[in-house]
Design a protein around this motif. Sequence first.
Motif, PDB file in Angstrom:
ATOM      1  N   TRP A 309      24.021  39.998  45.543  1.00  0.00           N
ATOM      2  CA  TRP A 309      25.170  40.781  46.074  1.00  0.00           C
ATOM      3  C   TRP A 309      25.938  39.454  46.893  1.00  0.00           C
ATOM      4  O   TRP A 309      25.300  39.087  47.654  1.00  0.00           O
ATOM      5  N   GLU A 310      27.377  39.253  46.502  1.00  0.00           N
ATOM      6  CA  GLU A 310      28.325  38.438  47.487  1.00  0.00           C
ATOM      7  C   GLU A 310      29.412  39.027  47.953  1.00  0.00           C
ATOM      8  O   GLU A 310      29.844  40.014  47.213  1.00  0.00           O
ATOM      9  N   LYS A 311      29.476  38.935  49.298  1.00  0.00           N
ATOM     10  CA  LYS A 311      30.929  39.510  49.951  1.00  0.00           C
ATOM     11  C   LYS A 311      31.913  38.620  49.284  1.00  0.00           C
ATOM     12  O   LYS A 311      31.675  37.241  49.643  1.00  0.00           O
ATOM     13  N   GLN A 312      32.854  39.167  49.010  1.00  0.00           N
ATOM     14  CA  GLN A 312      34.311  38.272  48.644  1.00  0.00           C
ATOM     15  C   GLN A 312      35.278  39.038  49.296  1.00  0.00           C
ATOM     16  O   GLN A 312      35.577  40.048  49.146  1.00  0.00           O
ATOM     17  N   LYS A 313      36.397  38.147  49.433  1.00  0.00           N
ATOM     18  CA  LYS A 313      37.860  38.461  49.716  1.00  0.00           C
ATOM     19  C   LYS A 313      38.440  37.478  48.653  1.00  0.00           C
ATOM     20  O   LYS A 313      38.168  36.309  48.514  1.00  0.00           O
ATOM     21  N   SER A 314      39.542  38.075  48.010  1.00  0.00           N
ATOM     22  CA  SER A 314      40.166  37.456  46.980  1.00  0.00           C
ATOM     23  C   SER A 314      41.430  38.244  46.711  1.00  0.00           C
ATOM     24  O   SER A 314      41.819  39.152  47.419  1.00  0.00           O
ATOM     25  N   SER A 315      42.284  37.682  45.745  1.00  0.00           N
ATOM     26  CA  SER A 315      43.499  38.557  45.137  1.00  0.00           C
ATOM     27  C   SER A 315      43.025  39.580  44.108  1.00  0.00           C
ATOM     28  O   SER A 315      43.981  40.068  43.472  1.00  0.00           O
ATOM     29  N   GLY A 316      41.897  39.542  43.817  1.00  0.00           N
ATOM     30  CA  GLY A 316      41.397  40.583  42.949  1.00  0.00           C
ATOM     31  C   GLY A 316      40.477  40.070  41.708  1.00  0.00           C
ATOM     32  O   GLY A 316      40.093  38.764  41.843  1.00  0.00           O
ATOM     33  N   LEU A 317      39.820  40.813  41.075  1.00  0.00           N
ATOM     34  CA  LEU A 317      38.827  40.355  40.254  1.00  0.00           C
ATOM     35  C   LEU A 317      39.153  40.992  38.710  1.00  0.00           C
ATOM     36  O   LEU A 317      39.740  42.190  38.460  1.00  0.00           O
ATOM     37  N   ASN A 318      39.202  39.891  37.791  1.00  0.00           N
ATOM     38  CA  ASN A 318      39.575  40.181  36.430  1.00  0.00           C
ATOM     39  C   ASN A 318      38.290  40.127  35.695  1.00  0.00           C
ATOM     40  O   ASN A 318      37.607  38.976  35.589  1.00  0.00           O
ATOM     41  N   VAL A 319      38.015  40.864  34.748  1.00  0.00           N
ATOM     42  CA  VAL A 319      36.919  40.950  33.640  1.00  0.00           C
ATOM     43  C   VAL A 319      37.560  41.271  32.541  1.00  0.00           C
ATOM     44  O   VAL A 319      38.088  42.333  31.995  1.00  0.00           O
ATOM     45  N   CYS A 320      37.494  40.192  31.367  1.00  0.00           N
ATOM     46  CA  CYS A 320      38.151  40.386  30.220  1.00  0.00           C
ATOM     47  C   CYS A 320      37.100  40.490  28.761  1.00  0.00           C
ATOM     48  O   CYS A 320      36.005  39.914  29.233  1.00  0.00           O
ATOM     49  N   THR A 321      37.614  40.855  27.880  1.00  0.00           N
ATOM     50  CA  THR A 321      36.909  40.497  26.629  1.00  0.00           C
ATOM     51  C   THR A 321      37.048  39.597  25.728  1.00  0.00           C
ATOM     52  O   THR A 321      38.321  38.528  26.233  1.00  0.00           O
ATOM     53  N   GLY A 322      36.881  39.231  24.749  1.00  0.00           N
ATOM     54  CA  GLY A 322      37.175  38.171  23.839  1.00  0.00           C
ATOM     55  C   GLY A 322      38.814  38.187  23.521  1.00  0.00           C
ATOM     56  O   GLY A 322      39.608  37.226  23.488  1.00  0.00           O
ATOM     57  N   THR A 323      39.112  39.459  23.020  1.00  0.00           N
ATOM     58  CA  THR A 323      40.490  39.675  22.734  1.00  0.00           C
ATOM     59  C   THR A 323      41.297  39.301  24.014  1.00  0.00           C
ATOM     60  O   THR A 323      42.354  38.712  23.924  1.00  0.00           O
ATOM     61  N   GLY A 324      40.969  39.893  25.322  1.00  0.00           N
ATOM     62  CA  GLY A 324      41.779  39.649  26.391  1.00  0.00           C
ATOM     63  C   GLY A 324      41.586  38.194  27.064  1.00  0.00           C
ATOM     64  O   GLY A 324      42.337  37.797  27.847  1.00  0.00           O
ATOM     65  N   SER A 325      40.831  37.199  26.344  1.00  0.00           N
ATOM     66  CA  SER A 325      40.749  35.933  26.897  1.00  0.00           C
ATOM     67  C   SER A 325      41.843  35.136  26.561  1.00  0.00           C
ATOM     68  O   SER A 325      41.965  33.866  27.063  1.00  0.00           O
ATOM     69  N   LYS A 326      42.870  35.718  25.834  1.00  0.00           N
ATOM     70  CA  LYS A 326      43.946  35.002  25.423  1.00  0.00           C
ATOM     71  C   LYS A 326      44.985  35.375  26.221  1.00  0.00           C
ATOM     72  O   LYS A 326      46.254  34.786  26.115  1.00  0.00           O
ATOM     73  N   ILE A 390      38.937  33.518  48.867  1.00  0.00           N
ATOM     74  CA  ILE A 390      38.762  33.171  50.136  1.00  0.00           C
ATOM     75  C   ILE A 390      37.416  32.523  50.550  1.00  0.00           C
ATOM     76  O   ILE A 390      36.345  33.436  50.406  1.00  0.00           O
ATOM     77  N   VAL A 391      37.118  31.265  50.947  1.00  0.00           N
ATOM     78  CA  VAL A 391      35.742  30.840  51.191  1.00  0.00           C
ATOM     79  C   VAL A 391      35.670  30.364  52.481  1.00  0.00           C
ATOM     80  O   VAL A 391      36.419  29.529  52.903  1.00  0.00           O
ATOM     81  N   ASN A 392      34.603  31.013  53.241  1.00  0.00           N
ATOM     82  CA  ASN A 392      34.380  30.473  54.885  1.00  0.00           C
ATOM     83  C   ASN A 392      33.081  30.749  55.022  1.00  0.00           C
ATOM     84  O   ASN A 392      32.222  31.065  54.238  1.00  0.00           O
ATOM     85  N   ARG A 393      32.535  30.949  56.391  1.00  0.00           N
ATOM     86  CA  ARG A 393      31.194  30.820  56.708  1.00  0.00           C
ATOM     87  C   ARG A 393      30.953  32.443  56.359  1.00  0.00           C
ATOM     88  O   ARG A 393      29.597  32.886  56.506  1.00  0.00           O
ATOM     89  N   VAL A 394      31.731  33.309  56.464  1.00  0.00           N
ATOM     90  CA  VAL A 394      31.517  35.029  56.107  1.00  0.00           C
ATOM     91  C   VAL A 394      31.464  35.115  54.419  1.00  0.00           C
ATOM     92  O   VAL A 394      30.619  35.970  53.868  1.00  0.00           O
ATOM     93  N   PHE A 395      32.662  34.871  53.882  1.00  0.00           N
ATOM     94  CA  PHE A 395      32.748  35.169  52.484  1.00  0.00           C
ATOM     95  C   PHE A 395      32.146  33.994  51.599  1.00  0.00           C
ATOM     96  O   PHE A 395      33.096  32.658  51.925  1.00  0.00           O
TER      97      PHE A 395
END
Length: 451
Positions: A309-326, A390-395
């Motif tokens: 597990w990794e702690k993360q801060k970002s603008s969000g996460l996107n997970v796509c299929t092959g259809t959505g890869s375009k 966001i990448v730093n010593r925490v995330f």
Amino acid sequence: MSSPRRFFCGYFCLASSAAARRSLLLCQRAAGLSSALPGLSLLGDSRRRLLALRGLSPASGSAAAGQGVAADGGFRPSRVAVVVKTTRYEFEQQRYRYAGLSEEDLKQLLALKGSNYAGLLERHRIHTKNVEHLVDSLRNERIEVRLVKRREYNEETVRWADAVISAGGDGTMLLAASKVFDKSKPVIGVNTDPERSEGHLCLPVRYTHSFPEALQKLYRGEFRWQWRQRIRLYLEGTGINPIPVDLHEQQLSQEQHSRAHVNERFQDQRSDVSGPHLLPVRALNEVFIGESLSSRASYYEISVDDGPWEKQKSSGLNVCTGTGSKAWSYNINKIAQQAVEEILNIAKKQGSLNMPLDSELVQKVTNDYNESLVYSPEEPKMFFSVREPIVNRVFSSSRQRGFSSKVCVRSRCWDACMVIDGGTSFEFNDGAIASIVIDTEDALCTVLLEE
């Protein structure tokens, strides 16, 4: 903040440690949970039909699917549901009808907003004419047609039909697919406004005006089945709400969106059960997880393919299929030619690149990289993208993007949602855990006509 809202925010913050301990176990078993979890069936009847037909293997490309299979390998449905999009003109009409506006009032109001009333009306007429052509073509072949608007489209309509046709653009195709869980029931998209809509998921645009030709190809078996893989989701944790909010017919502000989720929770007190729940949707394009307020960073933990597990801060996460890869995923990750040129110039200055840089090389590198982001809709794998980490010593963000077979996410957000294909939203706040996987039983049956 209202007292019910304050209560639920406080409640979500007290995620139980038991749910946290179960999260890793869920990720390890997610791919095999389908037979034991409550929720949607595993389409056993569909599987038996497919095995009986013996032609439904994606590798074979055989023309056989469910009801309507002809002896010559063609497909001849008896009943077809046509799902029709709501045009912008219709949407504006419905939006202001309750205020008692006349057509002239609507015209003036749209002008004040900078919208072209005549243009909206013309696009509506083009769409309507193409829908009429589609329906007439089906009925001329003695096919029973059920014409349904987006709000009328439901599971009963899907059960009635041998095939489902979406009449609109890609958004209508996504909606039509969202209620089809029978692997042997084809879903076919027809672009009813090809001049204004790309229609990647639809038949080639020439069939918009010559749909009888498409029907004849189906009858003669001049096509192959394409099984577009889809994503399924399991949700568990403290205070989860497995009841979706439908975004297809709504234009919600952030406050309205949050209130809609709270209202849904009050309507079903069982939503506090910690799960795991198999959600009643499948993602044909992508799943997006993030804070509702886009300017706020999304805080979550992520595990890819049973990794740490990794702690993360970002603008969000996107997970796509092959259809959505375009689609959205491609635009998140694609690189501009300017960036490639600047990187290659830096490499050349450092002596790491001993070749002349010209526009042809830069273009080729750009194209090759961007093309690597796209893969076949039939491949049973996903592509995840961490947006602006966001990448730093925490995330940390050891992998910003990549292919995977399973993604698990534990929310640490305050007002977040998990959105499926841009049309269905689930609350996803602190204490909620999602497991995102692909099961080939969820594949959507579509057609590729021979050209």
